[in-house]
Design an enzyme around this catalytic site. Structure first.
Site, mmCIF file in Angstrom:
data_model
loop_
_atom_site.group_PDB
_atom_site.id
_atom_site.type_symbol
_atom_site.label_atom_id
_atom_site.label_comp_id
_atom_site.label_asym_id
_atom_site.label_seq_id
_atom_site.Cartn_x
_atom_site.Cartn_y
_atom_site.Cartn_z
ATOM 1 N N TYR A 127 -2.054 -0.933 10.303
ATOM 2 C CA TYR A 127 -2.212 -1.313 8.904
ATOM 3 C C TYR A 127 -1.005 -0.857 8.081
ATOM 4 C CZ TYR A 127 -3.955 -1.054 4.079
ATOM 5 O OH TYR A 127 -4.090 -1.169 2.712
ATOM 6 N N SER A 145 0.829 -1.195 0.000
ATOM 7 C CA SER A 145 0.000 0.000 0.000
ATOM 8 C C SER A 145 0.867 1.251 0.000
ATOM 9 C CB SER A 145 -0.908 0.025 1.235
ATOM 10 O OG SER A 145 -1.508 1.287 1.441
#
Length: 292
Positions: free
Chosen positions: A197, A184
């Site tokens: 995350y 990401s």
């Protein structure tokens, strides 16, 4: 319709809604993400290859599955429990003349990852491409509110699962085969509200580079894709209606991306087009994070 408007058309109809589960149900979204670019024409880049795509039932995973099908790959779509989404993806994939199986499992459990790979070998006789895409995210603004269970769930899903799947797949991969991991943009620019995350994606990025070096002598390539703000079921499952509405608006291109815009990167990394690439991350994020 020009390219900009084609991918913005879905954003004009956004209404407030949330899905109170992870990673979300595409079938419940209105409007739906764009998972297929009608202008994308396959050319046999993955003909007769066999792929496993975790998190392949919806969102980016569905887009990748459809692009792989256009390129001639047979595949197993692995997912948690989103059966309707998975069956819809299977239907779309098989409309391109390839074979697709679905498999519900828990990526956090090593034994289930091993069973998934065995299922693939039993049904197709080989494995050439592993796409590690399953993931979750839980926004928490106050760092002290991030609970132990949340940390474990995020790390076990996002990075433990990739390690377990890669270990299970490796005995069946050979020279020229590929592992493609989804990381990401948060691994590079951070995210104050998605701390654990972001940390898992930093781990995925480092894992990708390290495993690439480990497997280079075997001719097995390991690369990744780092999406920016992309309209997938994970977004309304994560954020409130206002954030869903504004999602991606801060990027230099001024909009969020659609899953269909990610798929070609995954095709390249699975095919011979990336024969001289390993340990690399492709950034598809509308300019959200720029390096010099």
């Amino acid at each position: 319709m020009n390219e900009q408007n084609k991918h913005e058309k879905i954003d004009e109809k956004i209404e407030g809604y949330t899905l109170e589960r992870q990673p979300g149900i595409e079938g419940e979204m209105d409007p739906k993400p764009i998972f297929e670019d009608d202008e994308y024409k396959g050319s046999g880049k993955l003909k007769d290859k066999v792929a496993i795509i975790t998190g392949g039932d919806s969102g980016i995973g569905r887009a990748v599955a459809v692009a792989y099908a256009k390129e001639g790959a047979n595949m197993v779509i692995a997912y948690l429990d989103e059966h309707d989404d998975a069956n819809k993806t299977k239907e779309i994939v098989e409309s391109y003349g390839v074979k697709c199986e679905t498999y519900a499992f828990d990526v956090k459990k090593k034994a289930e990852c091993e069973k998934l790979v065995k299922f693939t070998i039993d049904n197709f006789g080989k494995l050439n491409v592993l796409v590690n895409h399953a993931g979750v995210q839980y926004p928490t603004e106050d760092f002290l509110d991030i609970g132990e269970d949340q940390i474990r769930e995020t790390f076990e899903t996002n990075i433990y699962g990739i390690i377990f799947m890669s270990q299970a797949a490796l005995p069946y991969l050979d020279k020229g085969d590929a592992i493609v991991n989804t990381t990401s943009v948060t691994a590079y620019r951070g995210s104050p509200g998605l701390i654990e995350y972001s940390a898992t994606n930093g781990a995925i990025t480092s894992f990708t580079r390290s495993l690439a070096g480990n497997l280079a002598s075997k001719g097995i390539r390991v690369n990744g894709v780092a999406p920016g703000p992309i309209y997938t079921p994970l977004i309304p499952a994560t954020f409130d209606a206002e954030k869903v509405e504004q999602h991606g608006g801060e990027t230099p291109l001024g909009r969020r991306g659609q899953p269909s815009e990610l798929a070609p990167s995954y095709v390249m990394l699975a095919s011979n087009d990336s024969s001289y690439m390993t340990g690399q991350i492709i950034h598809v994020n509308g300019g959200d994070f720029m390096t010099t």
